[in-house]
Design a protein around this motif. Structure first.
Motif, PDB file in Angstrom:
ATOM      1  N   SER A 143      30.601  78.645  47.127  1.00 60.30           N
ATOM      2  CA  SER A 143      29.702  79.768  46.968  1.00 60.30           C
ATOM      3  C   SER A 143      28.887  79.925  48.221  1.00 60.30           C
ATOM      4  N   ALA A 196      15.412  78.764  47.447  1.00 61.79           N
ATOM      5  CA  ALA A 196      14.946  79.649  48.517  1.00 61.79           C
ATOM      6  C   ALA A 196      13.562  80.183  48.199  1.00 61.79           C
ATOM      7  N   LEU A 208      20.859  78.222  41.644  1.00 54.90           N
ATOM      8  CA  LEU A 208      20.228  77.114  42.360  1.00 54.90           C
ATOM      9  C   LEU A 208      19.727  77.563  43.729  1.00 54.90           C
ATOM     10  N   ALA A 209      20.567  78.290  44.429  1.00 60.31           N
ATOM     11  CA  ALA A 209      20.194  78.727  45.777  1.00 60.31           C
ATOM     12  C   ALA A 209      18.989  79.649  45.720  1.00 60.31           C
ATOM     13  N   GLY A 210      18.944  80.517  44.725  1.00 60.21           N
ATOM     14  CA  GLY A 210      17.818  81.442  44.634  1.00 60.21           C
ATOM     15  C   GLY A 210      16.515  80.721  44.371  1.00 60.21           C
ATOM     16  N   LEU A 245      20.873  77.155  50.141  1.00 66.08           N
ATOM     17  CA  LEU A 245      21.728  76.123  49.552  1.00 66.08           C
ATOM     18  C   LEU A 245      23.188  76.539  49.671  1.00 66.08           C
ATOM     19  N   SER A 256      24.551  80.235  42.685  1.00 63.41           N
ATOM     20  CA  SER A 256      23.645  81.318  43.066  1.00 63.41           C
ATOM     21  C   SER A 256      22.254  81.105  42.478  1.00 63.41           C
ATOM     22  N   PRO A 297      25.034  81.379  49.500  1.00 63.65           N
ATOM     23  CA  PRO A 297      23.732  81.550  48.853  1.00 63.65           C
ATOM     24  C   PRO A 297      23.373  83.011  48.666  1.00 63.65           C
ATOM     25  N   LEU A 298      22.570  83.233  47.660  1.00 68.88           N
ATOM     26  CA  LEU A 298      21.930  84.521  47.412  1.00 68.88           C
ATOM     27  C   LEU A 298      22.925  85.667  47.327  1.00 68.88           C
TER      28      LEU A 298
END
Lengths: 457, 201
Positions: free
Chosen positions: A402, B95, B90-92, B102, B88, A404-405
């Motif tokens: 994946s 951040a 986790l990364a959000g 991430l 997604s 990010p965001l």
């Protein structure tokens, strides 16, 4: 009627268009192209052209450089003039000699039979004169040879330089083939002074006496050692005699063996007397004749316990050599050792066998500790060619899961990439296939399956 | 990619200026004392001064909050959610907390999380805080006993291995011996393969 103004407008518009078309276009574009053409051959110029357009002036300058480039080969025409020293043998005879060798001028006078001449006036017949001219020519040749010999004699001081005991000078003489005179004679002139100088430096009178005095002091302050060293002292006296005339008594084994001790001690006192190449040559000569003149091992064995505790700083770096190993050291190995030593090594450095003998003698004499320690330093071990460790190659597989965001994207399956270009040698291709297959076998559809696989690792 | 609750900053942070409080958008019962906006270098200095253990504990506390938000976004179905959705989310959350971006990597069977950038300063204590935060996020979000340790660190990226406690212990031991992180991963797979062969035999 209504169309006429429009026609006039169109005509005027057409006239303006034609007028604009007739106007000269700006010459900017060709100038830029010219600049690029000039600088295109050189990559650095091309980069400059991209980042900073060159003005016309610079382009013209570049043209000038290109046009001037062919002028460069003119310069080498001057270089072929090489000034070489004129051979001495080819020198012409000097003008003074030529004038002196000129036959005396003769006055030719017709003599009639009736004419009287003074008695003291010598009359030379023309036929006899011709003969005399030949003799003069022959004499001139003889004189010219003598003149050449004289010139050779005048240049002889250049050869006298080689009589100095410097090895550097002798090497120059041997390499210089353009020196006048036969080469054999030049070598003979070099060799004899070199040998004599070496012997004279190695055995000066005063330091030898000092060395013997140190032996006497050793007898007083270290009786236990003296008892073991007593034969060595006698041998050292023989060594002094052998050092005076080493070629006369080459069979004096203990004396020659201990010669290095005296020589090293003397060198330590006057290290600047002897040039650096000489110890290496001397060590080589001693190493070559070492097998035939090696002393009996018995006194060395007696002295070895004295040497061991005081002079070996790092046992693991300099393992204690046995007497058998020293005696069995081949001459080739010893002779090779000096070349392996670094140039900064002290002039008293010796191969291992000779260093041991020096060490024994120096310990028995209780010489200054610092100097024998410098001698004890064994030659550096032969450099082992150890293959450099292989870079740790990794068998890695990366699966992009994946981003990010907002850059997150769906993944339809598992993408496997092997990042290591070179695998480890011990990893077989079968293992690689198994490794990659293990990844492909696991197709985690959910994050829970992925986490479980990671936790089971 | 379709998320049930896509990560975004909308209403994620609430600044109550009249009361001087900052609140994160947390599930009910999670946010009790509010939050703080702290300079990253100051927090890194605190982590360095406090030591690795204290920094890790602080990171776990922070991670648990973030894990609760992830779980809430995925309706407590983190294990059943797709990999992309969890990644997604986790990364959000990371951040928005200022811990960086991430990236989830999978090296063989090993799960590696990569943090890059962020407001938190540099240092061993800060990295311990980051690794502990990731560990707590996953533990809180998935309900599993997850452990993490730093694998490698360069100027931008911090790689964190996520595994069991035993695996993390072996990895730490090899890293302390100077083994590169790639070799650590390879050794982990070799040990796992040997264990499976012994079990089958």
């Amino acid at each position: 009627v209504s169309a006429e103004p429009q026609v006039q407008k169109l005509e005027s518009l057409l006239a303006r268009v034609q007028h604009n078309a007739a106007l000269p276009r700006p010459k900017r574009a060709p100038i830029a192209i010219t600049a690029i053409e000039v600088h295109a051959p050189t990559p650095s110029f091309a980069e400059d052209a991209v980042t900073r357009p060159l003005p016309v002036v610079e382009a013209a300058a570049a043209h000038v450089e290109i046009e001037l480039a062919p002028i460069a080969p003119i310069a080498p025409e001057v270089e072929p003039i090489v000034l070489t020293p004129e051979p001495v043998a080819a020198k012409p005879i000097s003008g003074e000699f030529a004038v002196a060798a000129e036959p005396p001028s003769l006055e030719l006078v017709e003599i009639s039979a009736a004419e009287e001449r003074p008695e003291d006036e010598e009359i030379v017949d023309l036929d006899d004169l011709a003969v005399d001219e030949e003799e003069l020519v022959a004499a001139e040749e003889v004189d010219s040879r003598r003149a050449v010999a004289a010139e050779m004699a005048d240049e002889a001081p250049a050869l006298e330089v080689h009589e100095t005991p410097s090895d550097v000078v002798s090497l120059e003489v041997q390499e210089d083939e353009e020196e006048p005179g036969p080469p054999e004679s030049g070598r003979a002139l070099v060799a004899a002074p070199h040998e004599s100088a070496r012997v004279a430096v190695a055995v000066p009178a005063a330091p030898e006496a000092e060395a013997l005095q140190s032996i006497e002091l050793e007898e007083v302050h270290a009786p236990s050692v003296h008892q073991d060293v007593a034969p060595a002292i006698e041998a050292r006296e023989e060594a002094a005699e052998a050092a005076r005339a080493p070629s006369v008594h080459p069979e004096a084994a203990p004396a020659i063996e201990l010669e290095g001790t005296f020589a090293s001690a003397l060198e330590a006192r006057a290290p600047s007397v002897r040039p650096e190449p000489t110890p290496a040559i001397e060590a080589h000569e001693e190493a070559v004749r070492a097998p035939s003149v090696r002393p009996e091992p018995t006194p060395v064995i007696e002295l070895e316990p004295v040497r061991a505790p005081s002079v070996r700083p790092e046992p693991e770096l300099a393992p204690e050599p046995t007497v058998e190993a020293i005696a069995a050291t081949p001459a080739e190995e010893i002779s090779r050792a000096p070349s392996e030593r670094p140039e900064s090594a002290p002039p008293t450095a010796r191969p291992e066998a000779e260093a041991l003998v020096e060490l024994v003698a120096a310990t028995a004499l209780q010489a200054p500790v610092s100097e024998p320690l410098a001698v004890v330093e064994a030659p550096p071990p032969a450099a082992e060619i150890v293959p450099a460790p292989l870079e740790p190659e990794r068998i890695v597989t990366a699966v992009a899961l994946s981003a990010p965001l907002a850059h997150a994207r769906p993944i339809e399956g598992v993408t496997v990439t092997i990042e290591a270009a070179v695998l480890r040698p011990e990893v077989t291709p079968a293992e690689v296939v198994a490794f990659v297959g293990a990844v492909r076998d696991v197709h985690p559809d959910t994050f829970g399956a992925l986490l479980d696989a990671a936790l089971e690792l | 990619l379709h998320h049930d609750k896509p990560a975004g900053p909308t209403h994620a942070v609430t600044f109550d200026l009249s009361r001087g409080e900052v609140h994160l958008d947390l599930p009910s019962g999670e946010d009790h004392a509010g939050s703080l906006v702290v300079p990253g270098d100051a927090l890194a200095a605190l982590a360095e001064a406090a030591g690795m253990t204290a920094a890790a504990e602080f990171g776990r506390a922070l991670g648990r909050r973030l894990g609760a938000r992830v779980s809430a976004k995925l309706d407590a179905q983190v294990r059943e959610a797709s990999i992309d959705a969890v990644a997604s989310a986790l990364a959000g959350e990371l951040a928005m907390a200022g811990l960086g971006t991430l990236v989830v990597e999978r090296w063989g069977r090993a799960l590696v999380l990569v943090l890059e950038g962020g407001s938190l300063g540099q240092g061993a204590g800060a990295d311990a805080l980051r690794a502990a935060s990731l560990e707590a996020v996953l533990s809180r979000a998935t309900g599993r006993d997850v452990h993490a340790t730093s694998l490698s660190r360069d100027a931008q990226k911090l790689r964190v291995l996520v595994a069991s406690a035993a695996t993390v212990g072996r990895a730490r031991a090899w890293l302390d011996e100077g083994v590169s992180w790639g070799d650590v991963i390879a050794r982990l797979h070799g040990a796992a393969r040997a264990a499976s062969e012994e079990a089958s035999a």
